[in-house]
Scaffold this motif. Structure first.
Motif, mmCIF file in Angstrom:
data_model
loop_
_atom_site.group_PDB
_atom_site.id
_atom_site.type_symbol
_atom_site.label_atom_id
_atom_site.label_comp_id
_atom_site.label_asym_id
_atom_site.label_seq_id
_atom_site.Cartn_x
_atom_site.Cartn_y
_atom_site.Cartn_z
ATOM 1 N N GLY A 165 81.776 46.590 63.040
ATOM 2 C CA GLY A 165 82.988 45.788 63.121
ATOM 3 C C GLY A 165 83.205 44.878 61.929
ATOM 4 O O GLY A 165 84.161 44.125 61.914
ATOM 5 N N TYR A 166 82.323 44.946 60.934
ATOM 6 C CA TYR A 166 82.453 44.112 59.746
ATOM 7 C C TYR A 166 82.537 42.641 60.156
ATOM 8 O O TYR A 166 81.569 42.068 60.593
ATOM 9 C CB TYR A 166 83.642 44.560 58.894
ATOM 10 N N ASP A 167 83.698 42.039 60.047
ATOM 11 C CA ASP A 167 83.826 40.604 60.365
ATOM 12 C C ASP A 167 84.279 40.357 61.799
ATOM 13 O O ASP A 167 84.562 39.231 62.169
ATOM 14 C CB ASP A 167 84.826 39.949 59.407
ATOM 15 N N GLY A 168 84.361 41.387 62.611
ATOM 16 C CA GLY A 168 84.799 41.211 63.988
ATOM 17 C C GLY A 168 84.597 42.473 64.797
ATOM 18 O O GLY A 168 84.377 43.556 64.245
ATOM 19 N N GLU A 169 84.658 42.360 66.111
ATOM 20 C CA GLU A 169 84.489 43.503 66.991
ATOM 21 C C GLU A 169 85.610 44.532 66.784
ATOM 22 O O GLU A 169 86.775 44.176 66.610
ATOM 23 C CB GLU A 169 84.516 43.021 68.441
ATOM 24 N N ILE A 170 85.262 45.822 66.784
ATOM 25 C CA ILE A 170 86.262 46.876 66.659
ATOM 26 C C ILE A 170 87.059 46.972 67.951
ATOM 27 O O ILE A 170 86.498 47.068 69.041
ATOM 28 C CB ILE A 170 85.595 48.232 66.347
ATOM 29 N N VAL A 171 88.382 46.930 67.831
ATOM 30 C CA VAL A 171 89.250 47.032 69.007
ATOM 31 C C VAL A 171 90.048 48.333 69.023
ATOM 32 O O VAL A 171 90.588 48.724 70.051
ATOM 33 C CB VAL A 171 90.209 45.826 69.102
ATOM 34 N N SER A 172 90.123 49.013 67.875
ATOM 35 C CA SER A 172 90.846 50.273 67.812
ATOM 36 C C SER A 172 90.344 51.073 66.614
ATOM 37 O O SER A 172 89.846 50.504 65.643
ATOM 38 C CB SER A 172 92.355 50.019 67.658
ATOM 39 N N ALA A 173 90.446 52.411 66.711
ATOM 40 C CA ALA A 173 90.014 53.278 65.616
ATOM 41 C C ALA A 173 90.865 54.536 65.605
ATOM 42 O O ALA A 173 91.331 54.990 66.648
ATOM 43 C CB ALA A 173 88.539 53.641 65.759
ATOM 44 N N ALA A 174 91.068 55.108 64.426
ATOM 45 C CA ALA A 174 91.881 56.315 64.302
ATOM 46 C C ALA A 174 91.389 57.167 63.146
ATOM 47 O O ALA A 174 90.834 56.657 62.169
ATOM 48 C CB ALA A 174 93.355 55.946 64.073
ATOM 49 N N LEU A 175 91.580 58.481 63.270
ATOM 50 C CA LEU A 175 91.325 59.427 62.183
ATOM 51 C C LEU A 175 92.606 59.598 61.391
ATOM 52 O O LEU A 175 93.676 59.842 61.963
ATOM 53 C CB LEU A 175 90.871 60.772 62.749
ATOM 54 N N VAL A 176 92.539 59.491 60.069
ATOM 55 C CA VAL A 176 93.721 59.611 59.215
ATOM 56 C C VAL A 176 93.416 60.506 58.021
ATOM 57 O O VAL A 176 92.281 60.933 57.828
ATOM 58 C CB VAL A 176 94.201 58.217 58.717
ATOM 59 N N ASP A 177 94.446 60.782 57.237
ATOM 60 C CA ASP A 177 94.293 61.571 56.014
ATOM 61 C C ASP A 177 93.653 62.917 56.312
ATOM 62 O O ASP A 177 92.672 63.312 55.670
ATOM 63 C CB ASP A 177 93.465 60.785 54.989
ATOM 64 N N GLY A 178 94.224 63.627 57.322
ATOM 65 C CA GLY A 178 93.672 64.922 57.706
ATOM 66 C C GLY A 178 92.277 64.810 58.278
ATOM 67 O O GLY A 178 91.455 65.717 58.107
ATOM 68 N N SER A 179 92.002 63.698 58.963
ATOM 69 C CA SER A 179 90.693 63.401 59.579
ATOM 70 C C SER A 179 89.588 63.183 58.549
ATOM 71 O O SER A 179 88.401 63.224 58.877
ATOM 72 C CB SER A 179 90.274 64.513 60.554
ATOM 73 N N LYS A 180 89.947 62.942 57.292
ATOM 74 C CA LYS A 180 88.950 62.686 56.257
ATOM 75 C C LYS A 180 88.468 61.237 56.277
ATOM 76 O O LYS A 180 87.390 60.936 55.766
ATOM 77 C CB LYS A 180 89.524 63.017 54.878
ATOM 78 N N ARG A 181 89.286 60.356 56.836
ATOM 79 C CA ARG A 181 88.932 58.945 56.846
ATOM 80 C C ARG A 181 89.130 58.348 58.243
ATOM 81 O O ARG A 181 89.893 58.873 59.047
ATOM 82 C CB ARG A 181 89.766 58.158 55.822
ATOM 83 N N ILE A 182 88.449 57.246 58.483
ATOM 84 C CA ILE A 182 88.566 56.521 59.743
ATOM 85 C C ILE A 182 89.090 55.124 59.442
ATOM 86 O O ILE A 182 88.591 54.436 58.552
ATOM 87 C CB ILE A 182 87.211 56.418 60.451
ATOM 88 N N VAL A 183 90.106 54.726 60.194
ATOM 89 C CA VAL A 183 90.645 53.372 60.095
ATOM 90 C C VAL A 183 90.245 52.612 61.352
ATOM 91 O O VAL A 183 90.426 53.102 62.466
ATOM 92 C CB VAL A 183 92.176 53.385 59.958
#
Length: 226
Positions: A192-210
């Motif tokens: 979560g870096y500086d905070g807890e993860i509340v949402s996540a998504a695959l982008v850029d043809g599933s090459k990256r995660i936001v």
């Protein structure tokens, strides 16, 4: 593009990540409960909750900032092309709804949890497994017909964030995990870096995660398969 709710919980800002410019701002009549966006970035669904805890939603066309649909319930997911919604109607009852016309296409099977649209437009959900107590099933069904097209054993998950046919992002007790469904192995644990993860998504043809974090920050990963 990133949809962000400001501190007043009534203002939605759509921002172009590349330029940093605001695409539009939307003032919502009720407190924003959640936001979901189509994979093509053309439509965003905003769900709000009123003083009586009743939830309703509107769907906004990003290019024109025009509201194209409204309805009761909370939108959990928007299909990749922005044509369909998964709506939580309350009491663990979910339905697939057409944006144009607002017609219910079908209900989602009782017992399915955390339903979302996968990258290919099919509906993906979590189902209790009859096997190990530490496992559950990830079920894949056709969006309109409801026909089951796949089922995968995964670790017991509390949340389903994304699925592209090969990779699932799931929330488990120890955090958010990237899981290879065919190989049945963990690829990575998201921090979560500086905070807890509340949402996540695959982008850029599933090459990256936001990932969106509880402190309001957004992080973009490297290769999702590594």
């Amino acid at each position: 593009r990133v949809a962000n709710v400001l501190a007043d919980r009534k203002t939605l800002v759509m921002r172009d990540v590349a330029t940093g410019a605001d695409v539009f701002k939307l003032q919502c009549p009720a407190l924003v409960a959640s936001v979901a966006m189509s994979r093509n970035g053309e439509r965003v669904a905003v769900s709000g909750v009123d003083e009586d805890d009743a939830k309703s939603y509107c769907v906004v066309e990003v290019a024109s900032a025009r509201i194209v649909a409204e309805g009761a319930g909370e939108v959990l997911s928007v299909s990749a092309d922005g044509a369909m919604l998964i709506v939580d109607a309350g009491n663990a009852k979910y339905r697939v709804v057409a944006v144009d016309g607002g017609k219910t296409i079908r209900g989602i099977e009782a017992g399915d949890r955390c339903p979302i649209f996968g990258a290919d437009g099919r509906v993906v959900s979590l189902v209790r497994s009859e096997g190990s107590a530490g496992e559950c099933l990830l079920r894949v069904c056709e969006a309109a017909a409801g026909e089951k097209t796949g089922e995968y054993v995964i670790p017991m998950a509390e949340k389903l964030y994304a699925f592209d046919g090969k990779i699932a992002i799931i929330g488990v007790k120890r955090g958010v995990v990237v899981w290879d469904v065919a190989a049945r192995k963990e690829i990575a644990v998201l921090r979560g870096y500086d905070g807890e993860i509340v949402s996540a998504a695959l982008v850029d043809g599933s090459k990256r995660i936001v990932t969106a974090n509880a402190n309001g920050s957004v992080w973009v990963s490297g290769d999702a398969s590594d």
